[in-house]
Motif scaffolding. Structure first.
Motif, short mmCIF file in Angstrom:
data_model
loop_
_atom_site.label_atom_id
_atom_site.label_comp_id
_atom_site.label_asym_id
_atom_site.label_seq_id
_atom_site.Cartn_x
_atom_site.Cartn_y
_atom_site.Cartn_z
N ASN A 2 -9.96 -54.21 -113.37
CA ASN A 2 -10.00 -54.35 -111.97
C ASN A 2 -11.02 -55.54 -111.37
O ASN A 2 -11.07 -55.52 -110.24
N TRP A 3 -11.25 -56.39 -112.13
CA TRP A 3 -12.08 -57.41 -111.70
C TRP A 3 -11.04 -58.40 -111.37
O TRP A 3 -9.92 -58.47 -111.49
N PRO A 4 -11.53 -59.33 -110.23
CA PRO A 4 -10.71 -60.30 -109.45
C PRO A 4 -10.49 -61.40 -110.39
O PRO A 4 -11.09 -61.64 -111.59
N GLY A 5 -9.44 -62.09 -109.55
CA GLY A 5 -8.93 -63.39 -110.27
C GLY A 5 -7.47 -63.38 -110.82
O GLY A 5 -6.88 -62.59 -110.99
N ALA A 6 -7.11 -64.65 -110.66
CA ALA A 6 -5.75 -65.01 -110.63
C ALA A 6 -5.48 -66.34 -111.36
O ALA A 6 -6.55 -67.18 -111.29
N VAL A 7 -4.10 -66.61 -111.66
CA VAL A 7 -3.95 -67.86 -112.31
C VAL A 7 -3.37 -68.78 -111.30
O VAL A 7 -2.46 -68.29 -110.63
#
Length: 527
Positions: free
Chosen positions: A84-89
């Motif tokens: 559930n940690w944030p972040g995207a590519v």
């Protein structure tokens, strides 16, 4: 007193080195994941993305490819125990083999990697390595380094430099202190960087193996490809450095001839001018070579990333025992091939290659071919993206750049500014500076105001904006913005303050720097 201050600074920095995750006491063991860090605070993800759009040529919209990459990142997060940690590519408009992450948890992967990688295993290796930096919270080191900056700036004293250059013209003890600190900091902070890279490799390999990916086609291929590219890039940089050196020497010789031209045109004076030009050229070359040589030498000691080949050797030695007696996974090539073949993704990659070809044609001054290639590059899914449009605008201007051509080039750039998902800061800067250069100051300021309003929360945009307002004649506003920048974005303070220098202030700064450099070299060479 001086020794006490220096010892105190050393103790402070040593303490930081021991307690931060990049310190000597923190080593990731391959095959084991460190405990999940707690109490994390996350910067605003949207603001982070906007700041990356203010860097270089911005980001590339590739919805299907990004969905695929984010699916892989989700697998990495789950294997690491932080689903559930944030972040995207996101994808950067760079042909270099470039990948980096930010404190917001986002990973930025270049077009160069998309065009070069040969399997999903390799892409997962890159993503898991970068997410290792996020997981281990290495971005807190940026703040720690800034704190160390302020403390050590006042505590460090450069005894050797003070003895060598303390009495040199224009060089005071304050300069020695700053120089000593900067050199010392260069040793300490990149040392964390070396440990960071090794720990991120171990974290990434652990996650990659848990997900069942091939080490040979994954991490090994990733690091080998990176190593080859770095060697090729180093060769290109060396060639460019030599070109710059020759330009410096030619310019110095030309300046010497101009300065002595008033002495007359007889044969004796001509010979004297040529001798003086030769001496000036040699001196300029010496200073450029000394500066370049010192930077290169110091870079070997303060390089943030360790040798890629050494990283691979170290990681292989740790991974092989974990794989002993186990079947080797087959490389996952088909999913990656399918992702690359997706219609819009394939068209985007093709168009960026066409843009690169168009840039090559522009350099060769083949403007007809450049315009044809650039028109194709700025079509379909990339019709509003920054890099293809910047290339097309240059091709539209051509060799002459009459009024109609300039107008067409401007209309091309406006396509990017009208598209919110594609909007890039570099286009605002290019458009505003073009208008300013053609004498349309009011229109230029309107474009810059619009762009700066949109990118106001992106620190990377501030130095360009400050420089523009100064060059447009409003140096008071430039200096006010520089003060705001230093307050809001401390890590950009130096860039913002430099951008706010008037031509007279910049000339004076350059004069002082040159005087200091010459006096220091004179003493070091015992002139």
């Amino acid at each position: 007193m001086r020794a006490t201050a220096l010892a105190g600074a050393a103790a402070l920095l040593a303490s930081a080195c021991a307690t931060l995750p990049g310190g000597d006491s923190f080593v990731v063991t391959t095959g084991e994941l460190p405990p999940v860090p707690t109490g994390r605070t996350w910067p605003d993800a949207a603001q982070d993305v906007r700041n990356q759009r203010a860097r270089g040529n911005g980001l590339v919209e590739m919805p299907e490819m990004q969905a695929y990459l984010n699916g892989l990142l989700a697998k990495v997060k789950t294997a690491a125990g932080v689903p559930n940690w944030p972040g995207a590519v996101y994808i950067t408009a760079s042909n270099d083999l470039e990948a980096y992450c930010t404190g917001a948890g986002n990973i930025y992967l270049s077009l160069g990697w998309l065009s070069s990688a040969e399997s999903e295993d390799e892409i997962v290796a890159i993503l898991s390595h970068e997410y290792g930096h996020v997981y281990l919270d290495y971005h807190q080191l940026e703040g720690a380094s800034n704190t160390a900056d302020k403390m050590a700036l006042w505590a460090s004293v450069g005894m050797v430099l003070a003895q060598k250059a303390g009495n040199a013209t224009g060089w005071g003890i304050g300069d020695s202190m700053v120089a000593s600190y900067l050199l010392g900091k260069g040793v300490l902070v990149p040392a964390w960087g070396r440990q960071q890279e090794e720990n991120a490799d171990r974290f990434g390999a652990t996650v990659s193996l848990r997900l069942g990916y091939s080490f040979t086609q994954g991490f090994k291929a990733f690091l080998e490809r990176q190593d080859t590219w770095e060697q090729q890039n180093a060769a290109r940089r060396e060639a460019q450095k030599q070109r710059v050196l020759e330009q410096v020497k030619l310019a110095a010789a030309d300046n010497a001839r101009k300065k002595s031209a008033a002495q007359g045109n007889d044969a004796v004076n001509h010979a004297m001018r040529e001798m003086q030009a030769s001496l000036e050229s040699g001196t300029a070359g010496l200073f450029q070579s000394v500066d370049s040589g010192v930077r290169d030498l110091w870079g070997q000691f303060t390089e943030s990333h360790p040798s890629t080949s050494a990283r691979l050797d170290s990681l292989t030695a740790q991974v092989m025992p974990l794989m002993a007696g186990k079947p080797r996974p087959r490389p996952s090539v088909e999913p990656w091939t399918r992702a690359l073949a997706q219609k819009r993704s394939a068209a985007t990659l093709k168009n960026y290659q066409l843009a690169a070809d168009a840039q090559g044609a522009l350099q060769a001054q083949d403007f007809v071919r450049a315009r044809k290639l650039a028109l194709d590059a700025a079509s379909g899914p990339t019709a509003r993206q920054a890099l293809p449009l910047l290339t097309l605008s240059l091709a539209e201007i051509g060799p002459g750049g009459n009024g109609m051509q300039m107008q067409r080039a401007a209309m091309v750039l406006d396509r990017n500014l009208q598209s919110e998902p594609d909007r890039a800061w570099t286009v605002y800067v290019t458009r505003a500076n073009g208008l300013l250069g053609s004498g349309q100051g009011r229109a230029a300021q309107t474009v810059m105001d619009q762009g700066f309003t949109y990118f106001n929360d992106a620190p990377a945009a501030w130095p360009d904006a400050i420089r523009f307002y100064g060059q447009a004649g409003d140096w008071n506003r430039a200096k006010q913005l520089a003060a705001q920048c230093a307050s809001r974005f401390p890590t950009y303070a130096n860039g913002c303050n430099t951008a706010a220098l008037t031509p007279a202030e910049k000339a004076e700064q350059e004069r002082r720097n040159e005087q200091k450099a010459k006096s220091l070299v004179d003493r070091l060479t015992k002139k």
